[in-house]
Scaffold this motif. Structure first.
Motif, PDB file in Angstrom:
ATOM      1  N   ILE A  20     -63.776 -49.930  33.746  1.00  0.00           N
ATOM      2  CA  ILE A  20     -64.246 -48.809  34.579  1.00  0.00           C
ATOM      3  C   ILE A  20     -63.542 -47.525  34.145  1.00  0.00           C
ATOM      4  O   ILE A  20     -64.171 -46.493  33.925  1.00  0.00           O
ATOM      5  CB  ILE A  20     -64.013 -49.111  36.077  1.00  0.00           C
ATOM      6  CG1 ILE A  20     -64.948 -50.239  36.532  1.00  0.00           C
ATOM      7  CG2 ILE A  20     -64.220 -47.860  36.924  1.00  0.00           C
ATOM      8  CD1 ILE A  20     -64.671 -50.750  37.946  1.00  0.00           C
ATOM      9  N   LYS A  21     -62.239 -47.602  33.987  1.00  0.00           N
ATOM     10  CA  LYS A  21     -61.509 -46.408  33.537  1.00  0.00           C
ATOM     11  C   LYS A  21     -61.946 -46.020  32.116  1.00  0.00           C
ATOM     12  O   LYS A  21     -62.111 -44.836  31.811  1.00  0.00           O
ATOM     13  CB  LYS A  21     -59.997 -46.669  33.598  1.00  0.00           C
ATOM     14  CG  LYS A  21     -59.084 -45.513  33.241  1.00  0.00           C
ATOM     15  CD  LYS A  21     -59.195 -44.284  34.103  1.00  0.00           C
ATOM     16  CE  LYS A  21     -59.037 -44.384  35.569  1.00  0.00           C
ATOM     17  NZ  LYS A  21     -57.748 -44.579  36.141  1.00  0.00           N
ATOM     18  N   THR A  22     -62.136 -47.024  31.269  1.00  0.00           N
ATOM     19  CA  THR A  22     -62.580 -46.761  29.907  1.00  0.00           C
ATOM     20  C   THR A  22     -63.904 -46.001  29.895  1.00  0.00           C
ATOM     21  O   THR A  22     -64.077 -45.030  29.143  1.00  0.00           O
ATOM     22  CB  THR A  22     -62.740 -48.089  29.136  1.00  0.00           C
ATOM     23  OG1 THR A  22     -61.455 -48.718  29.073  1.00  0.00           O
ATOM     24  CG2 THR A  22     -63.256 -47.860  27.726  1.00  0.00           C
ATOM     25  N   ARG A  23     -64.826 -46.432  30.749  1.00  0.00           N
ATOM     26  CA  ARG A  23     -66.126 -45.747  30.829  1.00  0.00           C
ATOM     27  C   ARG A  23     -65.948 -44.279  31.221  1.00  0.00           C
ATOM     28  O   ARG A  23     -66.627 -43.393  30.704  1.00  0.00           O
ATOM     29  CB  ARG A  23     -67.006 -46.471  31.852  1.00  0.00           C
ATOM     30  CG  ARG A  23     -68.426 -45.952  31.907  1.00  0.00           C
ATOM     31  CD  ARG A  23     -69.174 -46.275  30.637  1.00  0.00           C
ATOM     32  NE  ARG A  23     -70.309 -45.353  30.461  1.00  0.00           N
ATOM     33  CZ  ARG A  23     -70.314 -44.354  29.590  1.00  0.00           C
ATOM     34  NH1 ARG A  23     -69.306 -44.165  28.771  1.00  0.00           N
ATOM     35  NH2 ARG A  23     -71.358 -43.557  29.502  1.00  0.00           N
ATOM     36  N   VAL A  24     -65.035 -44.026  32.146  1.00  0.00           N
ATOM     37  CA  VAL A  24     -64.762 -42.648  32.558  1.00  0.00           C
ATOM     38  C   VAL A  24     -64.221 -41.848  31.363  1.00  0.00           C
ATOM     39  O   VAL A  24     -64.687 -40.736  31.084  1.00  0.00           O
ATOM     40  CB  VAL A  24     -63.771 -42.624  33.739  1.00  0.00           C
ATOM     41  CG1 VAL A  24     -63.293 -41.207  34.016  1.00  0.00           C
ATOM     42  CG2 VAL A  24     -64.432 -43.205  34.983  1.00  0.00           C
ATOM     43  N   TYR A  25     -63.272 -42.426  30.650  1.00  0.00           N
ATOM     44  CA  TYR A  25     -62.723 -41.719  29.487  1.00  0.00           C
ATOM     45  C   TYR A  25     -63.808 -41.448  28.445  1.00  0.00           C
ATOM     46  O   TYR A  25     -63.856 -40.398  27.831  1.00  0.00           O
ATOM     47  CB  TYR A  25     -61.570 -42.516  28.856  1.00  0.00           C
ATOM     48  CG  TYR A  25     -60.318 -42.576  29.716  1.00  0.00           C
ATOM     49  CD1 TYR A  25     -59.976 -41.539  30.578  1.00  0.00           C
ATOM     50  CD2 TYR A  25     -59.458 -43.674  29.661  1.00  0.00           C
ATOM     51  CE1 TYR A  25     -58.824 -41.595  31.369  1.00  0.00           C
ATOM     52  CE2 TYR A  25     -58.304 -43.734  30.441  1.00  0.00           C
ATOM     53  CZ  TYR A  25     -57.996 -42.691  31.285  1.00  0.00           C
ATOM     54  OH  TYR A  25     -56.861 -42.745  32.060  1.00  0.00           O
ATOM     55  N   GLU A  26     -64.676 -42.426  28.234  1.00  0.00           N
ATOM     56  CA  GLU A  26     -65.767 -42.218  27.272  1.00  0.00           C
ATOM     57  C   GLU A  26     -66.693 -41.093  27.713  1.00  0.00           C
ATOM     58  O   GLU A  26     -67.158 -40.295  26.898  1.00  0.00           O
ATOM     59  CB  GLU A  26     -66.550 -43.514  27.081  1.00  0.00           C
ATOM     60  CG  GLU A  26     -65.756 -44.573  26.321  1.00  0.00           C
ATOM     61  CD  GLU A  26     -66.528 -45.862  26.115  1.00  0.00           C
ATOM     62  OE1 GLU A  26     -66.203 -46.593  25.170  1.00  0.00           O
ATOM     63  OE2 GLU A  26     -67.447 -46.142  26.912  1.00  0.00           O
ATOM     64  N   SER A  27     -66.941 -41.016  29.002  1.00  0.00           N
ATOM     65  CA  SER A  27     -67.831 -39.946  29.489  1.00  0.00           C
ATOM     66  C   SER A  27     -67.184 -38.579  29.315  1.00  0.00           C
ATOM     67  O   SER A  27     -67.871 -37.563  29.339  1.00  0.00           O
ATOM     68  CB  SER A  27     -68.187 -40.185  30.955  1.00  0.00           C
ATOM     69  OG  SER A  27     -67.094 -39.866  31.790  1.00  0.00           O
ATOM     70  N   TRP A  28     -65.889 -38.565  29.161  1.00  0.00           N
ATOM     71  CA  TRP A  28     -65.167 -37.304  28.937  1.00  0.00           C
ATOM     72  C   TRP A  28     -65.072 -36.941  27.453  1.00  0.00           C
ATOM     73  O   TRP A  28     -64.569 -35.873  27.113  1.00  0.00           O
ATOM     74  CB  TRP A  28     -63.750 -37.392  29.512  1.00  0.00           C
ATOM     75  CG  TRP A  28     -63.678 -37.453  31.004  1.00  0.00           C
ATOM     76  CD1 TRP A  28     -64.698 -37.231  31.883  1.00  0.00           C
ATOM     77  CD2 TRP A  28     -62.522 -37.743  31.800  1.00  0.00           C
ATOM     78  NE1 TRP A  28     -64.239 -37.368  33.174  1.00  0.00           N
ATOM     79  CE2 TRP A  28     -62.913 -37.675  33.162  1.00  0.00           C
ATOM     80  CE3 TRP A  28     -61.191 -38.068  31.517  1.00  0.00           C
ATOM     81  CZ2 TRP A  28     -62.031 -37.909  34.219  1.00  0.00           C
ATOM     82  CZ3 TRP A  28     -60.311 -38.291  32.566  1.00  0.00           C
ATOM     83  CH2 TRP A  28     -60.731 -38.210  33.901  1.00  0.00           C
ATOM     84  N   GLY A  29     -65.452 -37.866  26.565  1.00  0.00           N
ATOM     85  CA  GLY A  29     -65.430 -37.552  25.143  1.00  0.00           C
ATOM     86  C   GLY A  29     -64.505 -38.395  24.288  1.00  0.00           C
ATOM     87  O   GLY A  29     -64.464 -38.223  23.070  1.00  0.00           O
ATOM     88  N   CYS A  30     -63.763 -39.319  24.883  1.00  0.00           N
ATOM     89  CA  CYS A  30     -62.889 -40.195  24.091  1.00  0.00           C
ATOM     90  C   CYS A  30     -63.746 -41.195  23.325  1.00  0.00           C
ATOM     91  O   CYS A  30     -64.679 -41.763  23.897  1.00  0.00           O
ATOM     92  CB  CYS A  30     -61.923 -40.949  24.993  1.00  0.00           C
ATOM     93  SG  CYS A  30     -60.844 -39.863  25.923  1.00  0.00           S
TER      94      CYS A  30
END
Lengths: 192, 192, 192, 192, 192, 192
Positions: E139-149
Motif C-alpha cells: 500500500i505504501k509502495t503504491r503511494v510512492y509510485e503515484s508520487w513518481g518513485c
C-alpha cells in the motif's frame, strides 16, 4: 503569542514561515517542498515582474500585497484547500485577519490595511496578486514535474481560472506554461 | 543556460533558489537551513518594514533591490564568505552581474539596472538593503540559537558594522536584538 | 579560517564536506542529493577499482589524488559548472589551490603537492582520476534516474568525452552504463 | 541481489551507501547524520593522514582496508552496536564477509581478501584502520556537539580504548581531541 | 541499554522508532521514507480495519500484536531482507525476542508474550498481522509510485503470497490494489 | 476528495499522515519533527501501556480511540494551537468530524462513532486518551530536549493539567517525567 509590541517580535516570528511547508505539495508527495516563505518570495517576484506589463496597476502596492498575503500562516499553518471546505463560510478569512493584525501590529496600521485589502479582493491590485498566487502554484508545479514528481495532475484541473482572467499578462504566461507542459507530454519519453 | 528570451524562463529558473541553502548556516551545522529564496523573502520584508522608519528612502525601490539582490546565486550557488577571499578582487561581483543580466534579460533593462545599482552600493537605497542583508543574517541566527544551535558565535563577531550604520533604524533594531541575546545568555539555563 | 596548524584542525574542518550538496544534482531537483564527501568516497572507490585494469598507473597515488581532489570545496562550496563560466580563466583553480594549501598545511607538503598534481592534469594518474570524476557523476545520475528523477538528461550530453578517453577501462565502463540506460529507455514503462 | 558479475553492478550498488545513515547518530537524535559513504570517506582520509606518522605501515594498504571496511552495510544496514550484542558470536562478521564477497566479486579476489584482512584484525594495517574507525566516530561526534547536539556523551565513555592504543598517533590525536572538548566544557557558556 | 525497570524507559526509548527508516524504501531511493513508527501506525490501522471483515479473529489482540511487532527494531535497526539471508537460521528472530523482552519488561509479561506470539506465527491473529504487514508494504509502495518513485517493481514480485492467503479480506484488498496499479500502467502517460 | 467508497481509498489516503509534521514542534525549530502518523503510533502504544494500570477502562476501545483521534488531520493539517484560538468555538471540532466521517465511511459506522466519542470527551476512555495525547507530547518533547533542542519550554507550562488528572497512572508517569527533567537541569552541564 498575542499582539506584538516591537517590530523585532514580528520579524522573529516570521522567520518560522521557513518551516511551514506548502501543504498542497506535501500531501502529493513532493520531497522537501516549497515553504510558505519560499512561495512568498516567488509571488512577490512574479507579481512584480508581470505588473510591469499590465497597465494601470500600482506596482509598489502589488509588491506589498504579495509580501503580506500569507503572513498569518505562521500561526495557522498552510491549511490544505480541503480544510477550508469544512469550515463555516468566511471563518478562515476572519481568523487570518485577526492573526495578521496581531502579528503586524508593531508595523503600524498600513500593514494591517494591506492585508485586509488583499482579503477583500476589491482592488485591481489585490485581484492581480490573487491571480499571480494561483499562477505561482502552477509554475512551481511544472518545476516539480520536470524533476519527476507525478502526483500533481489535479493542480492543473481548472485552466479556465486563468483563461478567463481579467489580466492579459496572466492569461499569456499561463498559456505559455500550458503549451510547454503539453509539448513535454507529447515528446517521446526523455528518460530511459 | 545562457541568456533567457522569455519571462517564463526567468521565473522557472528562479524556483531553484529554493534548493540553494545559505552556506553560512550549512557549514555551521544548522539542520535544514534557510534557502536563498527564504532569505530573499525575509530581506524584502525586513527592508520594507524598516524603510518606513527611515526618512528619504524610496520604499518601492528598496523592495525591488532586495528582491533582486541574490538572483545570480541560482547559477553561482551561495558562496561562503571564505570563497570570495580566494578570488581576484571584484571577480565575484563581475560574475554575478553577468549572470544576473542573462537571467533577467526578458524582464527588460530596469531589472538589470536594479541589480547593478545594488552591486554599486552608491545610492542610499542600495546601502540600506545591504545593511538589512547583514541584519537579516543575525535575526535568523538568533532564531536558530533559540532552537539550540550553538556553532554560530562567529556570525556576531563585528557589532560595529551595525553600530556605525548610517541608518538609525538599523542601529536600533540591532541593539534590541543584541540586548535580547545578552539577556538570554545571562538567564539561568532554560533547559534541563 | 586561515592556515591550519594542527592535523586535527584539518580533520575537523573536512567533516563539513558532509553538508555540501553536489550542486549539479540540487539544481536539477534530486531530493537529498549526494554530498561532496559521498562523491569523494565513490570516486576513490571507482578510481581504485578501475586502476587495476589499466596498465602503468600508480594505484596508490590514484587513490590519494581522488581523496584530495575536492577538499577545497569545504571553503568554496560546490560551484555549479555555470559559475566557473563567469569567472576569469583559471580563477577557480587558483582559488582552490590556495584554499587547499591552507586546509592541508598540517599534513605536510606531500598533501598540497598531490592537490596541485591533480589540478595540473599533467600526469596519467591525474588525468585518470579526472576521467573517473566525470564517470562517477554519470553512475550516480543513473542511480537517481532509476529512482524516478527525470531532470538529468543534460548530464549525458557529451558521450564523446568518454568515448575518446585515453583510458580503455573508462571507455568500457561508460559504454556498459550507456547501454543499460538505453535498454531501460527502450523497455515498456516499468511503472504503472 | 546475489553475486555480482560485472564491475558496474558493484559500483551501482555501492552508491546506495549514501542512503544508509550511521545508526549510532540516528538513535541519538542527530539531524541528517553522516551516511556510511560519508563515514567511509572520512575514514580513508583519516587513516591516510595518520599513517604517515606511524612507522612501518603500508600506507596504500591502509587506504584500501579503510575503503572496503563497510561495504557490506549496503546489504546489512548499519546495525547499532546493541544489535550485535543479541546475535551469536561471530554471526555478524560471517554475514558481512559473505555479503562483501558477493558484492566485490567482479573486482577480483584481492578486494575480498582485503575485506577479510580487515575482519581478521591480524595485521598492523587492519588494527590501525580499526583504531582510526573508532577515532573517526569521535571526531564527527565532536563536530555534532559543537553544533548543539547533546545526546552523545555515551560515545565518549571509554577513553582507554584510545589511551591504550598500540599506535602513538592515535593516542596523540585522541588526547588533543579530548583536551579541546574539556576546554569547551570549562568555558563559560558560549551561547546566550 | 539493558533491561528496563520503569515504563517511562520503555516509552522514551520507543520514540526513537521515528528515526529508523524502513530500509526497503531507503535502498530503493524513496526520499524521506516511512519510519518504523509510521509503518507500525499504519499496520495497526490496517489490521484493525480488515479484522472486522474476517470472522473469528480477536480484534483487540490483532491490534496488540501489530502494535508490538517491530519494537525490537529500535535496537536492531530495520535490517534489509537481504541481511537476514546472511544470518544463521533463526538468529534474527532470537535476537529480536531478546531485545523485545528487555525493552518491554516494565510493562509486564503480557507484552513480551504478545511479541513472542507474533514471532511464533502459530495463532490466526499472528498470521493475520503478518499478512497485513506485507500488504501494508505494498500500500505504501503504491503511494510512492503515484508520487513518481520508480525503483520499486521488485516489491511486487510475488503476488501469490497474497493470492494464496488464508484470509479472504487480504486477498480482496490485494486484488483491488493490484488492479488499480495495472490500470494506472495501462493509462496514457499522465504527466507531460 | 469527498466521501470514500472503498476501504482501500481510506488506507491509501491515511498514508499521507506521514508527511504532516506536528506543527507544535515545527514552529519551535525541531529538525525533522514527529509526523502525525508517528504521534498516533506512540499514542496508541502509550494509551495501551497505561490503560493496564487503570481499573475500569475498556483497553481495546482505548486503543481504537487513540488510533482514530487524528485521522482528520490528513485533510486539515496539524493546526497549531494558536490557530484554533482564532476560529469560532467548535468550528475546528465540527470540521474534523465532517472530514473524519468522509474518510472513514468505507469502514462502517463504528469507525465514525469512535471518532465522535473521542471528540465528545464524555466517556472515561475518551478522556483517558485525551490525557495520554497531552502526555505523549511531553514525552517526545523530553526526547528532543535530550538531543539539544532548546525552544520547547513553553510546552511544559501547565503541569497542573497532569497533576489534576482523574487518572492516577497519568499523574504518576508525568511526575516521573518531570522529576527526570529537573534532575537533568540541576546536573552540571553534560556537554563540553
Amino acid at each position: 503569542m498575542g499582539t506584538h509590541q516591537h517590530p523585532l517580535d514580528t520579524l522573529l516570528e516570521l522567520q518560522v514561515l521557513d518551516r511551514i511547508p506548502r501543504s498542497g505539495y506535501s500531501v502529493r508527495g513532493v520531497a522537501d517542498p516549497e515553504s510558505v516563505a519560499e512561495h512568498s518570495f516567488h509571488l512577490v517576484f512574479l507579481a512584480w515582474a508581470l505588473a510591469a506589463e499590465e497597465a494601470g496597476l500600482d506596482r509598489a502596492r502589488v509588491m506589498e500585497l504579495a509580501l503580506l498575503h500569507d503572513v498569518a500562516e505562521v500561526r495557522f499553518g498552510d491549511l490544505p484547500r480541503s480544510a477550508a471546505h469544512y469550515l463555516p463560510a468566511g471563518a478562515k478569512a476572519r481568523a487570518e485577519a485577526a492573526a495578521a493584525a496581531e502579528i503586524l501590529a508593531p508595523l503600524g496600521p498600513r500593514a494591517t490595511d494591506l492585508h485586509a485589502e488583499y482579503a477583500a479582493q476589491a482592488t485591481p491590485e489585490a485581484r492581480f496578486v490573487a491571480a499571480c498566487d494561483k499562477l505561482q502554484l502552477l509554475i512551481k508545479t511544472r518545476v516539480y514535474e520536470s524533476w519527476g514528481c507525478t502526483g500533481l495532475d489535479e493542480l492543473w484541473a481548472r485552466p479556465e481560472r486563468f483563461r478567463d482572467s481579467e489580466f492579459g499578462v496572466v492569461r499569456r504566461i499561463f498559456e505559455e506554461l500550458w503549451r510547454r507542459r503539453q509539448r513535454a507530454a507529447d515528446a517521446p519519453l526523455p528518460r530511459p
